[in-house]
Design a protein around this motif. Structure first.
Motif, PDB file in Angstrom:
ATOM      1  N   PHE A   1       0.824  -1.214   0.000  1.00  0.00           N
ATOM      2  CA  PHE A   1       0.000   0.000   0.000  1.00  0.00           C
ATOM      3  C   PHE A   1       0.862   1.270   0.000  1.00  0.00           C
ATOM      4  O   PHE A   1       0.587   2.215  -0.725  1.00  0.00           O
ATOM      5  N   SER A   2       1.917   1.272   0.820  1.00  0.00           N
ATOM      6  CA  SER A   2       2.748   2.485   0.909  1.00  0.00           C
ATOM      7  C   SER A   2       3.400   2.775  -0.433  1.00  0.00           C
ATOM      8  O   SER A   2       3.427   3.930  -0.886  1.00  0.00           O
TER       9      SER A   2
ATOM     10  N   GLU B   1       0.771   3.904  -3.131  1.00  0.00           N
ATOM     11  CA  GLU B   1       0.263   5.272  -2.908  1.00  0.00           C
ATOM     12  C   GLU B   1       1.321   6.309  -3.310  1.00  0.00           C
ATOM     13  O   GLU B   1       1.000   7.340  -3.899  1.00  0.00           O
TER      14      GLU B   1
ATOM     15  N   GLU C   1       8.941  -4.698  -7.259  1.00  0.00           N
ATOM     16  CA  GLU C   1       8.267  -5.516  -6.240  1.00  0.00           C
ATOM     17  C   GLU C   1       8.793  -6.949  -6.311  1.00  0.00           C
ATOM     18  O   GLU C   1       8.870  -7.541  -7.381  1.00  0.00           O
ATOM     19  N   ALA C   2       9.110  -7.488  -5.122  1.00  0.00           N
ATOM     20  CA  ALA C   2       9.652  -8.851  -5.062  1.00  0.00           C
ATOM     21  C   ALA C   2       8.602  -9.912  -5.376  1.00  0.00           C
ATOM     22  O   ALA C   2       8.897 -10.931  -6.000  1.00  0.00           O
TER      23      ALA C   2
ATOM     24  N   ILE D   1      14.768  -6.416  -4.874  1.00  0.00           N
ATOM     25  CA  ILE D   1      15.967  -5.566  -4.855  1.00  0.00           C
ATOM     26  C   ILE D   1      17.006  -6.246  -3.974  1.00  0.00           C
ATOM     27  O   ILE D   1      16.694  -6.693  -2.854  1.00  0.00           O
TER      28      ILE D   1
ATOM     29  N   PRO E   1      -3.024  -6.025  10.466  1.00  0.00           N
ATOM     30  CA  PRO E   1      -2.028  -5.184   9.793  1.00  0.00           C
ATOM     31  C   PRO E   1      -1.708  -3.932  10.615  1.00  0.00           C
ATOM     32  O   PRO E   1      -2.559  -3.458  11.375  1.00  0.00           O
ATOM     33  N   PRO E   2      -0.489  -3.426  10.464  1.00  0.00           N
ATOM     34  CA  PRO E   2      -0.119  -2.221  11.220  1.00  0.00           C
ATOM     35  C   PRO E   2      -0.690  -0.963  10.556  1.00  0.00           C
ATOM     36  O   PRO E   2       0.004  -0.271   9.819  1.00  0.00           O
TER      37      PRO E   2
ATOM     38  N   LEU F   1      -8.257   1.273   1.650  1.00  0.00           N
ATOM     39  CA  LEU F   1      -8.325   2.061   0.418  1.00  0.00           C
ATOM     40  C   LEU F   1      -6.926   2.562   0.092  1.00  0.00           C
ATOM     41  O   LEU F   1      -6.265   3.152   0.945  1.00  0.00           O
TER      42      LEU F   1
END
Ligand code: NAD
Length: 390
Positions: free
Chosen positions: A163-164, A167, A196-197, A230, A308-309, A345
């Motif tokens: 998500f981070s 966004e 993205e892994a 990465i 989730p945090p 969202l």
């Protein structure tokens, strides 16, 4: 009189302080809130500030205003150690604070997974100051390009498509054309990568929402590299597992979070990623006299999966712990924490988003974006911050 000390003035800590003062008068308990800054940060919107879409002052809300008239002592300081056996907290500047009841709401830290050079050479986006740094850096890349003509200056890489990452990529996709325009540089020379892994972006999210996000972002020029972990970041380049190298001066790492090292060092029982194990009342399982809430703790949800945090859960845990401390002071029974996940969202830049609310209702586009804005407004109203800034 009891002395309640709350460490951290983020979503969890602030709400705990506010909730406590709804029920506990200043003649029954002294409340101290310790925070690194004099302000509360709206970290759910850092991606907007990182590209200049929202001024950083609107993300910094003065704690003294948010707690005005509530008789909460605000201590501006950085916690350096928690000594639960001595009921003592040490601050970096040498001050110490003793407590009768402690709430640890210190948030999470970036997980680097030991990737070579990541910590040293990548940006992270966990505070308003880091967002400002990223915005200034992007601006300087465009300015430098005019003199140095190094194509790597116009290549931007976001590591992680959770998500981070998504966004942030969405905001960058919308903002980079403006940076280019201002510098008089053609967008044909600008490249934006999201690496993205996992085999796809937004791992674990519903396929149709993922597809919508991918289509929207690809149409705005985002280049996705999936199944591409990465492995190394060096000045001027990033290397992925496939051996591919991208030359860039900008890597922003959103590859994951882990618990707070202070919690581990204090000797609270933690899971392998450093989050404190807590009981149903949000008290540490090893030190039940201490509440550990928000990203710093590890809670298994109803479906048997770790919660989730997220900000919404941190906020709910703040209220729940405030109520339980009140119950303790009154000799009443404690109440188990009942998470209420209202939805998830992800914004995709200005005026676009995807997500799910009320368990299964899917939202796309402008509607989803507006729902996300509305949830932010709801939060501001809740903490009494509609018209505040630092
Ligand atoms: P995350 O752990 O959810 O995502 C990190 C991503 O990085 C993963 O997809 C992972 O596969 C990838 N990754 C890990 N190592 C990598 C490597 N070496 N190379 C490339 N990719 C790699 O972290 P997050 O996105 O920061 O989110 C943390 C929590 O916060 C999540 O629970 C998330 O749902 C929540 N969150 C919610 C919102 C929202 O509700 N709008 C926004 C941001 C974060």
């Amino acid at each position: 009189m009891e002395h309640i000390v709350i460490l951290g003035g983020g979503y969890a800590g602030l709400l705990c302080a506010q909730e406590l003062r709804k029920h506990v008068s200043s003649s029954d308990a002294e409340i101290t809130l310790v925070n690194k800054h004099a302000y509360h940060q709206l970290i759910t919107q850092l991606h907007e500030t990182a590209v200049g879409a929202r001024p950083d002052r609107s993300l910094r809300l003065s704690l003294s205003k948010l707690l005005e008239g509530k008789n909460v002592e605000i201590v501006k300081g950085t916690v350096s150690a928690i000594l639960p056996d001595e009921r003592l907290v040490e601050l970096q500047d040498g001050r110490t604070i003793t407590y009768d009841k402690l709430v640890v709401a210190l948030g999470s830290e970036t997980e680097y997974f030991g990737i070579a050079g990541m910590k040293e050479h990548a940006f992270t986006l966990k505070s308003v100051n880091q967002a400002r740094l990223i915005r200034a850096h992007i601006e300087s890349c465009f300015a430098r390009y005019l003199y140095e003509r190094d194509p790597a200056l116009l290549r931007f890489v976001v590591g992680g498509a959770g998500f981070s990452g998504i966004e942030l990529v969405g905001e960058l996709a919308d903002a980079l054309p403006q940076f280019a325009l201002e510098a008089g540089i053609s967008m044909d020379q600008v490249e934006l990568y999201n690496i993205e892994a996992a085999p796809g972006i937004l791992p674990g999210f519903d396929k149709d929402l993922v597809d919508a996000a991918q289509t929207s972002l690809t149409s705005r020029g985002v280049r996705f590299m999936t199944g591409a972990a990465i492995t190394q970041v060096e000045p001027g380049r990033v290397t992925v597992k496939t051996g591919e190298v991208i030359e860039t001066h900008t890597v922003i790492w959103t590859g994951g979070v882990r618990g707070n090292q202070l919690v581990v060092d204090a000797g609270f029982e933690t899971e392998p990623r450093g989050r404190a194990k807590v009981n149903e009342y949000l008290q540490s399982v090893s030190h039940p006299d201490v509440y550990i809430i928000g990203d710093a703790c590890f809670v298994i949800g109803e479906e048997g999966r770790p919660l989730p945090p997220t900000a919404q859960l941190a906020w709910q845990m703040g209220i729940a712990s405030g109520k339980n401390i009140t119950n303790e002071l009154r000799g009443a029974a404690l109440e188990p924490f009942k998470p209420n996940i209202l939805g998830a969202l992800a914004s995709l830049g200005r005026k676009d988003a995807v997500g799910k609310v009320f368990k299964s209702y899917k939202m796309y586009g402008k509607m989803a974006y507006m729902a996300k804005e509305a949830s932010q407004m709801r939060y501001l109203a809740k903490i009494g911050a509609m018209f505040h800034s630092s």
